[in-house]
Motif scaffolding. Structure first.
Motif, PDB file in Angstrom:
ATOM      1  N   SER A   1       0.786  -1.234   0.048  1.00 33.57           N
ATOM      2  CA  SER A   1      -0.107  -0.030   0.106  1.00 33.57           C
ATOM      3  C   SER A   1       0.787   1.288   0.061  1.00 33.57           C
ATOM      4  O   SER A   1       0.345   2.363  -0.321  1.00 33.57           O
ATOM      5  CB  SER A   1      -0.922   0.216   1.194  1.00 33.57           C
ATOM      6  OG  SER A   1      -0.292   0.231   2.490  1.00 33.57           O
ATOM      7  N   GLY A   2       2.277   1.098   0.296  1.00 34.85           N
ATOM      8  CA  GLY A   2       2.985   2.480   0.255  1.00 34.85           C
ATOM      9  C   GLY A   2       3.294   2.815   1.821  1.00 34.85           C
ATOM     10  O   GLY A   2       4.026   3.806   1.893  1.00 34.85           O
ATOM     11  N   THR A   3       2.799   2.279   2.745  1.00 35.05           N
ATOM     12  CA  THR A   3       2.850   2.641   4.114  1.00 35.05           C
ATOM     13  C   THR A   3       4.130   2.265   4.614  1.00 35.05           C
ATOM     14  O   THR A   3       4.521   0.711   4.335  1.00 35.05           O
ATOM     15  CB  THR A   3       1.590   1.917   4.951  1.00 35.05           C
ATOM     16  OG1 THR A   3       0.432   2.356   4.314  1.00 35.05           O
ATOM     17  CG2 THR A   3       1.756   2.578   6.452  1.00 35.05           C
ATOM     18  N   GLN A   4       4.940   2.830   5.412  1.00 33.39           N
ATOM     19  CA  GLN A   4       6.092   2.577   5.731  1.00 33.39           C
ATOM     20  C   GLN A   4       5.874   2.254   7.438  1.00 33.39           C
ATOM     21  O   GLN A   4       5.001   3.069   7.924  1.00 33.39           O
ATOM     22  CB  GLN A   4       6.890   3.703   5.638  1.00 33.39           C
ATOM     23  CG  GLN A   4       7.432   3.860   4.115  1.00 33.39           C
ATOM     24  CD  GLN A   4       8.722   4.811   4.141  1.00 33.39           C
ATOM     25  OE1 GLN A   4       9.995   4.641   3.586  1.00 33.39           O
ATOM     26  NE2 GLN A   4       8.411   6.012   4.472  1.00 33.39           N
ATOM     27  N   PHE A   5       6.646   1.533   7.950  1.00 35.79           N
ATOM     28  CA  PHE A   5       6.712   1.441   9.252  1.00 35.79           C
ATOM     29  C   PHE A   5       7.943   1.115   9.891  1.00 35.79           C
ATOM     30  O   PHE A   5       8.931   0.569   9.465  1.00 35.79           O
ATOM     31  CB  PHE A   5       5.926  -0.284   9.737  1.00 35.79           C
ATOM     32  CG  PHE A   5       4.593  -0.400   9.095  1.00 35.79           C
ATOM     33  CD1 PHE A   5       3.458   0.118   9.917  1.00 35.79           C
ATOM     34  CD2 PHE A   5       4.318  -0.557   7.870  1.00 35.79           C
ATOM     35  CE1 PHE A   5       2.217  -0.003   9.470  1.00 35.79           C
ATOM     36  CE2 PHE A   5       3.027  -0.832   7.210  1.00 35.79           C
ATOM     37  CZ  PHE A   5       1.852  -0.358   8.073  1.00 35.79           C
ATOM     38  N   ALA A   6       8.008   1.716  11.112  1.00 33.64           N
ATOM     39  CA  ALA A   6       9.616   1.592  11.818  1.00 33.64           C
ATOM     40  C   ALA A   6       9.283  -0.007  12.593  1.00 33.64           C
ATOM     41  O   ALA A   6       8.396  -0.246  13.091  1.00 33.64           O
ATOM     42  CB  ALA A   6       9.437   2.476  12.967  1.00 33.64           C
ATOM     43  N   ALA A   7      10.541  -0.595  12.474  1.00 34.72           N
ATOM     44  CA  ALA A   7      10.245  -2.030  12.904  1.00 34.72           C
ATOM     45  C   ALA A   7      11.842  -2.199  13.431  1.00 34.72           C
ATOM     46  O   ALA A   7      12.733  -1.772  13.273  1.00 34.72           O
ATOM     47  CB  ALA A   7       9.980  -2.913  11.839  1.00 34.72           C
ATOM     48  N   VAL A   8      11.886  -3.449  14.314  1.00 39.03           N
ATOM     49  CA  VAL A   8      12.956  -4.051  14.799  1.00 39.03           C
ATOM     50  C   VAL A   8      12.996  -5.383  14.523  1.00 39.03           C
ATOM     51  O   VAL A   8      11.899  -6.197  14.775  1.00 39.03           O
ATOM     52  CB  VAL A   8      13.094  -3.454  16.469  1.00 39.03           C
ATOM     53  CG1 VAL A   8      12.013  -4.209  17.179  1.00 39.03           C
ATOM     54  CG2 VAL A   8      14.765  -4.092  17.111  1.00 39.03           C
ATOM     55  N   LEU A   9      14.200  -5.945  14.231  1.00 40.56           N
ATOM     56  CA  LEU A   9      14.104  -7.278  13.886  1.00 40.56           C
ATOM     57  C   LEU A   9      14.199  -8.166  15.172  1.00 40.56           C
ATOM     58  O   LEU A   9      14.937  -7.953  16.200  1.00 40.56           O
ATOM     59  CB  LEU A   9      15.584  -7.598  13.217  1.00 40.56           C
ATOM     60  CG  LEU A   9      15.623  -7.655  11.777  1.00 40.56           C
ATOM     61  CD1 LEU A   9      17.204  -7.553  11.275  1.00 40.56           C
ATOM     62  CD2 LEU A   9      14.814  -8.424  11.046  1.00 40.56           C
TER      63      LEU A   9
END
Length: 249
Positions: free
Chosen positions: A45-53
């Motif tokens: 959808s083009g949404t970006q998310f901050a994430a952690v492995l």
């Protein structure tokens, strides 16, 4: 230090997402990231998310979603670019992506040196999409531009009515024509047409103009097609952002 970006093929809807395929190879074997490393994930959808492995395995990696991020930089610009020889076309795709173009449509102009048949089209589109994805990650875009199927100038002309402004950058228009955009810039959709090494023919330009496009120039010097594309897109993107800033003031 910049945060690495990865594109997943499925919507991010829960607290975690999986990274696999070529993106996993890049994460695991090239960057050698591991649990605890922070990254940015983009979904279809083009949404970006901050994430952690959280985990990295041979078949997939798991990332915990921290929060959605605000999208930035994409402009409602469609580039109709005459198909160029390999590295030149790839340069245009890369830089158009970095400049925030929403869609890139290969143009089968009369003077194109490169002609694509059915099998070549499929292979080229896959490669062009990979280039756009990599350029998106490098530039911080939430999603790559759409890469359309090749169209003829006549087919492209039939789409002109769907844009608020359509600009044909043509070497015969030696003067630097001002880029005029409607005042309501937030709703503007702009089409940019760039010809091949030999330029668009006068018949092609006239056909586009008959559907509502406007010819524009980039000065007295003759530019390579890839140079013209980058210059034209930079001008249009700047004018759109300037208009948005003026509207907010």
């Amino acid at each position: 230090m910049s945060v690495h970006r990865f594109v997943v093929s499925h919507p991010v809807t829960g607290a975690r997402t999986l990274i696999s395929g070529s993106e996993l190879h890049h994460l695991r074997s090239v960057l050698r990231l591991g649990p605890g490393d922070h990254l940015v994930v983009s979904d279809p959808s083009g949404t970006q998310f901050a994430a952690v492995l959280e985990t990295v395995r041979a078949e997939e990696a798991t990332a915990r979603i921290i929060a959605p991020l605000q999208s930035r930089g994409v402009q409602p610009i469609t580039l109709f670019q005459a198909i160029l020889k390999g590295p030149k076309m790839e340069l245009v795709l890369q830089k158009a992506t970095e400049l925030g173009v929403a869609e890139i449509v290969p143009l089968e102009a009369e003077r194109n040196v490169v002609r694509l048949d059915g099998q070549k089209v499929e292979a080229k589109l896959e490669r062009w999409k990979r280039i756009a994805i990599e350029a998106s990650k490098q530039s911080g875009r939430a999603s790559p531009p759409a890469i359309g199927l090749p169209v003829t100038p006549r087919e492209a002309a039939s789409r002109v009515a769907g844009f608020d402004t359509a600009l044909v950058f043509w070497e015969e228009a030696r003067e630097v024509a001002p880029v005029r955009l409607p005042q309501e810039t937030a709703a503007v959709r702009v089409a940019v047409f760039i010809g091949p090494e030999g330029g668009l023919t006068s018949a092609e330009v006239e056909m586009l103009e008959s559907r509502g496009a406007t010819r524009a120039g980039l000065g007295p010097l003759t530019l390579r097609s890839e140079t013209a594309a980058i210059a034209a897109l930079a001008i249009v993107a700047y004018e759109m952002r300037r208009g948005e800033a003026t509207a907010r003031a």
